[in-house]
Motif scaffolding. Structure first.
Motif, PDB file in Angstrom:
ATOM      1  N   PHE A  91     -57.023  41.631 -26.659  1.00 30.21           N
ATOM      2  CA  PHE A  91     -57.950  41.076 -25.679  1.00 30.21           C
ATOM      3  C   PHE A  91     -58.025  39.555 -25.781  1.00 30.21           C
ATOM      4  N   GLN A  92     -58.405  38.940 -24.675  1.00 29.08           N
ATOM      5  CA  GLN A  92     -58.581  37.495 -24.639  1.00 29.08           C
ATOM      6  C   GLN A  92     -59.641  37.036 -25.637  1.00 29.08           C
ATOM      7  N   GLY A 155     -57.770  31.124 -33.368  1.00 32.44           N
ATOM      8  CA  GLY A 155     -56.380  31.473 -33.653  1.00 32.44           C
ATOM      9  C   GLY A 155     -56.265  32.516 -34.747  1.00 32.44           C
ATOM     10  N   GLN A 156     -57.095  32.395 -35.777  1.00 33.80           N
ATOM     11  CA  GLN A 156     -57.089  33.386 -36.856  1.00 33.80           C
ATOM     12  C   GLN A 156     -57.554  34.753 -36.353  1.00 33.80           C
ATOM     13  N   ASP A 176     -53.685  40.345 -23.111  1.00 37.74           N
ATOM     14  CA  ASP A 176     -54.344  39.801 -21.934  1.00 37.74           C
ATOM     15  C   ASP A 176     -54.810  38.372 -22.191  1.00 37.74           C
ATOM     16  N   GLU A 177     -54.033  37.413 -21.718  1.00 35.31           N
ATOM     17  CA  GLU A 177     -54.322  35.993 -21.898  1.00 35.31           C
ATOM     18  C   GLU A 177     -54.724  35.686 -23.342  1.00 35.31           C
ATOM     19  N   PRO A 178     -53.859  35.993 -24.300  1.00 36.43           N
ATOM     20  CA  PRO A 178     -54.231  35.867 -25.717  1.00 36.43           C
ATOM     21  C   PRO A 178     -54.376  34.438 -26.205  1.00 36.43           C
ATOM     22  N   ILE A 179     -53.924  33.451 -25.416  1.00 35.29           N
ATOM     23  CA  ILE A 179     -53.986  32.066 -25.894  1.00 35.29           C
ATOM     24  C   ILE A 179     -54.876  31.190 -25.020  1.00 35.29           C
ATOM     25  N   SER A 180     -55.577  31.771 -24.059  1.00 35.15           N
ATOM     26  CA  SER A 180     -56.319  30.954 -23.091  1.00 35.15           C
ATOM     27  C   SER A 180     -57.446  30.150 -23.719  1.00 35.15           C
ATOM     28  N   SER A 181     -58.027  30.646 -24.834  1.00 38.88           N
ATOM     29  CA  SER A 181     -59.147  29.941 -25.453  1.00 38.88           C
ATOM     30  C   SER A 181     -58.740  29.226 -26.742  1.00 38.88           C
ATOM     31  N   GLY A 257     -52.717  25.443 -16.961  1.00 37.00           N
ATOM     32  CA  GLY A 257     -52.920  25.111 -18.362  1.00 37.00           C
ATOM     33  C   GLY A 257     -52.453  23.721 -18.711  1.00 37.00           C
ATOM     34  N   VAL A 258     -52.362  22.827 -17.720  1.00 38.58           N
ATOM     35  CA  VAL A 258     -51.929  21.448 -17.938  1.00 38.58           C
ATOM     36  C   VAL A 258     -53.154  20.555 -17.915  1.00 38.58           C
TER      37      VAL A 258
END
Length: 273
Positions: A91-92, A155-156, A176-181, A257-258
């Motif tokens: 999950f995000q 990240g952890q 599901d958008e694992p890096i958005s935050s 994401g820019v």
């Protein structure tokens, strides 16, 4: 061999058509990105893969994961424990139990394969603890095993979620958008872990992303959605700047994401006009 098969998939929320006539197949061992503007249906599609929501009742939708039906003609098909265990969902917002330790959160991945009495009691074997330690080592946080989940960075936390999917022994991993935050460094590390799991283990990975430059770096195939319809399905190299401009014609730099302190990759400025 096919990992995911989608036919004539329709999903509405009230009068809003979230997805319309979606169809494609994903082969076992692929790493595929789902991309598109916000509201294009990416997260909804991922939830339909695992049966977290149902397709439209009036539709002829059909979703199969690992050769077993998940959705058929707008109805959820009851999955056996074994089938649910073979699909991992990241999950995000991490979806960890904050008051429990990292180790216990990872051990939760075993629950689907344990006898019910032992799962209810939360009793894990030495072998299951060893598997959890190996998973934590693979994602680079074995030294945090006894730390509470709510003390970790974003990240952890996402690494813990990936380790849990490894312990689950999921053949298909849906992220599901694992890096958005996450900050840029943590985002890169998480994507490198997912790419390595795909390459080394042959697990199928489907990841929703906003960042086109990240998709280009880690995924070989892209499935792009626009206003709930399939816009593009093919090699990531085929997502030219012209196609991206049409895909994101109503979006700004934030949609990709820019940011001002993170220059876009070559051509991305043209992709958003």
């Amino acid at each position: 061999m096919t990992a995911i098969s989608v036919e004539r998939l329709d999903k509405s929320f009230g009068n809003h058509a979230a997805l319309r006539d979606i169809g494609f197949e994903i082969a076992k061992g692929e790493m595929v990105t789902l991309i598109g503007p916000s509201g294009s249906g990416k997260s909804t599609l991922l939830r339909l893969f695992i049966g977290l929501t149902a397709a439209d009742r009036q539709s002829h939708s059909h979703v199969r994961v690992l050769a077993r039906d998940v959705q058929r003609q707008g109805r959820l098909v009851g999955a056996r424990r074994e089938q649910r265990r073979r699909t991992g969902y990241i999950f995000q917002q991490f979806n960890l139990v904050s008051r429990l330790s990292v180790m216990t959160n990872v051990l939760i991945g075993h629950l689907g394969a344990m006898p019910r009495w032992r799962a209810l009691a939360g009793r894990f074997t030495r072998r299951e603890y060893d598997a959890a330690r190996r998973a934590l080592a693979r994602v680079g946080i074995e030294d945090l095993a006894e730390q509470r989940a709510n003390t970790l960075s974003g990240g952890q936390m996402q690494r813990v979620a990936i380790a849990r999917a490894l312990v689950q022994d999921a053949e298909v991993i849906l992220a599901d958008e694992p890096i958005s935050s996450l900050d840029p460094r943590s985002a890169r590390e998480v994507m490198e872990i997912l790419e390595r799991i795909n390459r080394e283990d042959g697990r199928t990975v489907v990841v929703t992303l906003h960042q086109v430059d990240v998709a280009r770096r880690y995924c070989r195939r892209a499935i792009a959605l626009k206003k709930g319809r399939l816009y593009y399905d093919g090699p990531i190299s085929g997502l030219t700047d012209t196609r991206l401009q049409v895909l994101y014609e109503d979006a700004g730099l934030d949609e990709l994401g820019v940011h001002e302190d993170q220059p876009p990759t070559t051509g991305l400025l043209h992709a958003v006009g």
